[in-house]
Every structure is written in C-alpha cells, then in structure tokens.
Design a protein around this motif. Structure first.
Motif, PDB file in Angstrom:
ATOM      1  N   GLU A 151       1.232  -3.607  11.276  1.00 10.87           N
ATOM      2  CA  GLU A 151       0.928  -2.173  11.197  1.00 10.87           C
ATOM      3  C   GLU A 151       0.549  -1.818   9.763  1.00 10.87           C
ATOM      4  OE1 GLU A 151       2.807   2.162  12.507  1.00 10.87           O
ATOM      5  OE2 GLU A 151       4.101   0.406  12.381  1.00 10.87           O
ATOM      6  N   GLY A 152      -0.691  -1.418   9.562  1.00  9.65           N
ATOM      7  CA  GLY A 152      -1.142  -1.097   8.223  1.00  9.65           C
ATOM      8  C   GLY A 152      -1.020  -2.299   7.302  1.00  9.65           C
ATOM      9  N   HIS A 153      -0.419  -2.086   6.129  1.00  6.28           N
ATOM     10  CA  HIS A 153      -0.322  -3.180   5.151  1.00  6.28           C
ATOM     11  C   HIS A 153       0.919  -4.040   5.349  1.00  6.28           C
ATOM     12  CE1 HIS A 153       2.478  -0.313   3.390  1.00  6.28           C
ATOM     13  NE2 HIS A 153       2.888  -1.230   2.535  1.00  6.28           N
ATOM     14  N   GLN A 176      -7.757  -7.678   5.836  1.00  5.74           N
ATOM     15  CA  GLN A 176      -7.958  -6.335   5.288  1.00  5.74           C
ATOM     16  C   GLN A 176      -7.807  -6.293   3.771  1.00  5.74           C
ATOM     17  OE1 GLN A 176      -4.538  -3.428   5.776  1.00  5.74           O
ATOM     18  NE2 GLN A 176      -3.805  -5.065   7.142  1.00  5.74           N
ATOM     19  N   LYS A 215      -4.646  -0.378  11.352  1.00  7.32           N
ATOM     20  CA  LYS A 215      -3.655   0.598  10.923  1.00  7.32           C
ATOM     21  C   LYS A 215      -2.691   0.949  12.049  1.00  7.32           C
ATOM     22  CE  LYS A 215      -7.012   2.518   7.661  1.00  7.32           C
ATOM     23  NZ  LYS A 215      -7.768   3.715   7.218  1.00  7.32           N
TER      24      LYS A 215
END
Length: 348
Positions: free
Chosen positions: A194-196, A322, A335
């Motif tokens: 999730e995201g970073h 990413q 994300k």
C-alpha cells in the motif's frame, strides 16, 4: 577495446537511476566524533560531519573550487574545511570563508542533503527529482529504542554486497526460500502492499531462532526494513526488532546494515540479559548470512519462471518499481491496499 567497454560501463552507471526514499547510513552517534566521514553512495561521494552541538550534515564531497575531496579535510567550528585551499563550508553547503579572499563567489557552494535522525539511526533522503518526501513518507519511530526494557544498542553489522538491491528486497515475498535456506518451515505467510509500504507476516518454526516464531516486517520505501519478531527460545519468549537497511553504492552494489534489538527478560540479571542478547543476535546474524551467501553467487533474473506457491514476486517487483520513476508517473493502483495471503493458517 577494453577502454571502450570501460567507457560504456561508466556511461551506463551515470545514467542509472537510484531509488527515491530514505536510506540508513548508520548509527547517528558514530558521526559525532569531530571528524569528516566519507560516504561512497548513490554512485558519488558525500561527506558527513557534525557541529559542536551534535547536529549532523551531509554535503556533496567534491569542492566546487578545484574539486578536492572535502571528506579528506577536517571539521573546524562546525564547518568542513577543504584540504586543498582551506575553503570552509557550513552545514547548508554554502562557503562561509576563504582564508585568502574577503569576497566569496555566489556560486561557492556544494549540495546539502536532507537528513533525519530516527531510532538512534541517521537517514539520508534521495530523490532524483530533487523533491522532499511526500506527506506520510517517513521512517516510523520505534518506542522500544528508548525503553529500559530493551537493550540500548542495535548491534549493527555493515556489509558490502556486490549485487543489485532488488535481490535483497525480493525476500519480502519469497516464501519458499525459508525452508531450503534457513530450515524454517512456514505455517502462515502474507504480504500487503500500500503506497510506499510493503509488509510481510511470517509464522513458522526455526531450529536456530526458536519455535512458534512470528515475524511481522515492513519496508518503508525501497531500502529500510524493520521486523518485529517473537519466538520460544531456550524455554523463554524472546522478542526482537531487526533492522535490515541498505544504501546503493553503484548500480550493482550496496552497503547493507543488519542490526538487532533484544527485549530484556525481567527474570534475568543484567549480565544474563546481555549474554542472552549476544547469543540471540549471533543466531540472527547466522541466519541472515545464509541469504548473503546466496546473493554472492546468483544471477539477476528479471523475468523469473515461477511455480505455484512461489509467492507474489511479480507483485512485489511492481510495487518496488515505483521508487525508480517520477512520482507523477506512479500508477494509482500502487497507492491502493493489496493483501496477498500465500499460505493460510492451518486449523489445529
């Protein structure tokens, strides 16, 4: 012919894009010794130094005057002094003094890098676009680091490994290697992206680290990985936090810092706790070095042939990608929260 190959390799390295994110460069107190420290990372050379108040700065190491290596100079009154002509640079990278000239040229400055201290560790921010961290992109504070219930040292080992960092990151989703490499059969395994942040939850048994082992770990960006682990070891429940953090030195090499915090057992004396910590730290090192031995000899495979049960290797690599693209190009789906359970818990 050899010279042409060397030129091509040099050009390829210059074009290589290093990951965007926070990177650990060691325990902060190691830099508070009044000396300049050379950092050969991100394909270049930096210098780290602390002022009299203990605030640590990192600058590009090559002096804009005549190119001398500032990390070979000295620290005087909180400034780094060039060994060649004694130009003095302050924490911002601005030249603050030229001993033989009153007028300082406006361009007399070197790049200052964003740093942050968390958990007694020093981190440096790298972003090819030059932007600061986006909101929420940070290294989490671990309250155990300041607790009297835990030992107060990370017991860090520093290694230089000649391979691409992706080989290390692949471990986050590689469920199968735990048995053949570590002798730790798995009973539950799941990843979340999730995201970073990319996480792993592992349950299993280890002859080296103890039974009923539960490890919950997360990458905070591309390079900093913490694991909270508990296991039944020598008749006691041992709780640890592992640090596994790398910083690239070239496209195919990186510095790896592996550290362990151990929770004290209240039934033991300080001396006994220290001995238990040393023993368990060594057991973790031995286990981790089994991975290092594999990385030393394996080839990089960009499109591996996978079998059922291998774990979400491709999903992990998509998440990892990413950090090598402009932030505006990151797909929206990366994300969003994605949970992948590779092995379900078995009913007793």
């Amino acid at each position: 012919m050899t010279k042409n190959i060397e030129v091509q390799a040099s050009a390829a390295a210059a074009e290589y894009r290093y990951a965007r994110g926070w990177h650990c460069i060691g325990e902060a107190d190691d830099y508070r010794d009044g000396k300049p420290h050379t950092l050969n990372i991100f394909g270049t050379r930096l210098v780290a130094f602390a002022n009299d108040e203990g605030s640590i700065s990192v600058l590009d190491a090559y002096c804009p005057h005549m190119g001398a290596d500032l990390s070979q100079g000295e620290v005087v009154d909180g400034r780094i002094v060039c060994p060649f002509h004694h130009w003095e640079f302050e924490a911002s990278g601005r030249c603050a003094k030229i001993p033989y000239c009153d007028r300082i040229p406006p361009k007399a400055k070197t790049k200052s890098w964003l740093t942050k201290e968390v958990n007694k560790l020093l981190f440096i921010w790298h972003n090819p676009e030059g932007n600061p961290p986006a909101e929420g992109v940070e290294i989490p504070y671990l309250p155990e680091i300041d607790s009297d219930e835990w030992n107060d040292s990370w017991n860090i080992d520093l290694m230089h490994i000649d391979t691409n960092p992706r080989e290390l990151v692949d471990n986050l989703s590689d469920i199968i290697h735990f048995g053949p490499v570590h002798g730790t059969p798995c009973t539950y395994f799941a990843n979340t992206f999730e995201g970073h942040i990319g996480t792993q939850e592992f349950h299993g048994d280890s002859g080296r680290l103890g039974g009923n082992l539960v490890a919950k770990s997360a990458y905070y960006g591309p390079a900093t990985h913490f694991t909270r682990m508990s296991a039944e070891y020598d008749g006691k429940t041992v709780e640890t936090i592992l640090l596994n953090s790398h910083v690239p030195t070239s496209p195919n090499s990186f510095e790896l810092r592996f550290g362990v915090l151990v929770k004290k057992d209240p039934t033991l004396t300080d001396e006994q706790n220290n001995e238990l910590a040393k023993e368990y730290v060594q057991a973790n090192r031995t286990s981790f070095y089994q991975d290092v031995d594999i990385w030393k000899h394996k080839a990089r495979i960009d499109n591996p042939v996978l079998a059922e049960g291998d774990g979400p290797i491709y999903q992990l690599r998509e998440w990892y990608s990413q950090f090598f693209m402009d932030e505006s190009d990151i797909p929206a789906k990366l994300k969003e929260r994605q949970v992948i359970v590779t092995m379900e818990k078995q009913e007793a």
